[in-house]
Design a protein around this motif. Structure first.
Motif, short mmCIF file in Angstrom:
data_model
loop_
_atom_site.label_atom_id
_atom_site.label_comp_id
_atom_site.label_asym_id
_atom_site.label_seq_id
_atom_site.Cartn_x
_atom_site.Cartn_y
_atom_site.Cartn_z
N TYR A 289 0.84 -1.02 -0.05
CA TYR A 289 -0.09 0.09 -0.09
C TYR A 289 0.80 1.29 -0.07
O TYR A 289 2.00 1.22 0.54
CB TYR A 289 -0.71 0.02 1.36
CG TYR A 289 -1.84 -1.19 1.21
CD1 TYR A 289 -3.13 -1.02 0.42
CD2 TYR A 289 -1.60 -2.05 2.12
CE1 TYR A 289 -4.18 -2.06 0.38
CE2 TYR A 289 -2.57 -3.29 2.09
CZ TYR A 289 -3.78 -3.19 1.12
OH TYR A 289 -4.70 -4.32 1.36
N GLY A 290 0.32 2.27 -0.53
CA GLY A 290 1.01 3.66 -0.29
C GLY A 290 -0.04 4.61 -0.39
O GLY A 290 -1.20 4.52 -0.38
N VAL A 291 0.42 5.99 0.28
CA VAL A 291 -0.27 7.06 0.38
C VAL A 291 0.63 8.19 0.04
O VAL A 291 1.97 8.26 0.55
CB VAL A 291 -0.78 7.23 1.85
CG1 VAL A 291 -1.49 8.66 1.93
CG2 VAL A 291 -1.80 6.17 2.33
N GLU A 292 0.03 9.12 -0.82
CA GLU A 292 0.81 10.18 -1.07
C GLU A 292 -0.05 11.64 -1.22
O GLU A 292 -1.37 11.29 -1.36
CB GLU A 292 1.33 10.15 -2.60
CG GLU A 292 2.14 9.16 -3.03
CD GLU A 292 2.66 9.03 -4.37
OE1 GLU A 292 3.62 8.46 -5.08
OE2 GLU A 292 1.97 9.84 -5.11
N ILE A 293 0.53 12.39 -0.58
CA ILE A 293 -0.17 13.89 -0.28
C ILE A 293 0.59 15.10 -1.13
O ILE A 293 1.61 15.03 -0.61
CB ILE A 293 -0.75 14.20 1.01
CG1 ILE A 293 -1.52 12.90 1.76
CG2 ILE A 293 -1.66 15.26 1.19
CD1 ILE A 293 -1.69 13.17 3.29
N ASP A 294 -0.11 15.83 -1.97
CA ASP A 294 0.37 16.81 -2.50
C ASP A 294 0.16 18.14 -1.45
O ASP A 294 -0.87 18.32 -1.23
CB ASP A 294 0.05 17.10 -3.94
CG ASP A 294 0.31 16.13 -4.98
OD1 ASP A 294 1.48 15.56 -4.44
OD2 ASP A 294 -0.39 15.93 -5.89
#
Length: 359
Positions: A289-294
């Motif tokens: 899994y991954g999470v990215e936030i700009d």
């Protein structure tokens, strides 16, 4: 009380039996093959003296502070199908009997994405209050990564432009029926049609949980689906035969649009074998899994699965995490006020029942 002995249910049973402060009072099974079986036989451990039973009414006569409710679900909108799914009436009965419930069923993790979500919300809340108990739905995806984890990360940054989450897993070990329900082994048009019936009602719950936490209103949800056609005939590790020219991998995304901006994106890359769609996104060596936030500052994290010390398989690790998320919620939901609770109403809870060491 464990309600269901499927893949997630078996992991939950192991966690319950290993816990230092939980006691198992009953087990509901759905097949005659497991009716009367000792829990130890079901989970591959020593006999426990507790037998699974198919009789729901008999089980509900036993005392239990909490039921881990894990029946099989079709992943369809429970408010838009006729007849309504059997699990819904079953859940109402359990709540009205006076037992708290934690469940990994995806669609009720929120209600706004459902065709008649407000009516379902009111029905579940009324049943909970009638029984004087609480109800909470959670899991790993959704239930943790694309909602709980993403929300928590967003609380430590500013100037948020977009939140993206990713699941990348090889589902080849799934049983053939489950794989077919996901669209594997079909022509791409049939596969995409099947996917559209399940994506927004189930994973859309996470979009609304995140939107609620950000204080934004979702105006629209866009669904994008892409299929990878297998170049050869092969048999997935779980037994499903996949012919050349049919779907061997699929990636899809749900995008929440608020005030014209694409604010929240959930993306899944699902394969029926490690050799399918080799150029599509991967997390770690085996998936995860991954999470990215700009934002300011931007954040990007990955959670690789299939690591040494786990189950030996990334998908099985994810299933175990789903069970653990439910088991560890038991004390929190037992202590919560009566009613149907979304993630936003729950206290932060850790591995309350997951400390290593058998009693």
């Amino acid at each position: 009380m464990q309600w269901g002995t499927g893949d997630v249910g078996v992991h939950a049973l192991r966690l319950i039996m290993q816990s230092r402060d939980l006691s198992l009072t009953g087990v509901k099974c759905y097949t005659s093959a497991r009716d009367g079986c000792d829990v130890g036989d079901i989970i591959g451990e020593a006999p426990t003296g507790i037998q699974a039973q198919i009789d729901s009414a008999g089980l509900l006569k036993a005392e239990a502070d909490c039921v881990l409710f894990m029946p099989r679900d079709s992943f369809l909108d429970p408010t838009a199908v006729t007849p309504e799914p059997a699990w819904l009436e079953e859940l109402i009965t359990i709540l009205e009997s006076g037992k708290n419930v934690v469940s990994p069923i995806l669609s009720p993790m929120h209600w706004r994405q459902l065709a008649h979500g407000a009516a379902l919300r009111d029905r579940l809340d009324a049943a909970s209050r009638k029984g004087g108990v609480s109800l909470f739905f959670t899991g790993v995806e959704p239930g943790f990564v694309s909602d709980c984890l993403a929300i928590t990360l967003s609380s430590a940054i500013g100037n948020i432009e977009q939140i993206r989450s990713l699941e990348s897993l090889d589902y080849g070990n799934y049983n053939p029926d489950a794989l077919k329900s996901m669209g594997f082994g079909y022509k791409p048009d049939i596969s995409a049609e099947a996917a559209r019936e399940t994506l927004a009602p189930c994973w859309g719950s996470a979009l609304y949980l995140v939107a609620d936490s950000l204080g934004i209103v979702i105006d629209d949800v866009r669904v994008d689906i892409e299929s990878f056609l297998s170049p050869d005939d092969f048999v997935a590790s779980g037994g499903l035969e996949i012919k050349a020219g049919t779907v061997g991998a699929q990636q899809w995304s749900l995008t929440a649009i608020a005030e014209g901006e694409e604010r929240i994106v959930i993306r899944h890359v699902s394969r029926a074998g490690p050799h399918m769609a080799p150029d599509w996104p991967q997390v770690g060596q085996f998936g995860g899994y991954g999470v990215e936030i700009d934002a300011k500052p931007p954040i990007a994290i990955q959670i690789p699965l299939g690591l040494p010390g786990g189950t030996g398989d990334a998908l099985s690790d994810a299933i175990l995490m789903t069970a653990a998320r439910c088991v560890n919620a038991i004390s929190a939901i037992v202590g919560a006020p009566a009613g149907y609770h979304l993630l936003s109403a729950m206290p932060i809870y850790g591995g309350r029942h997951g400390i290593a060491g058998r009693r």
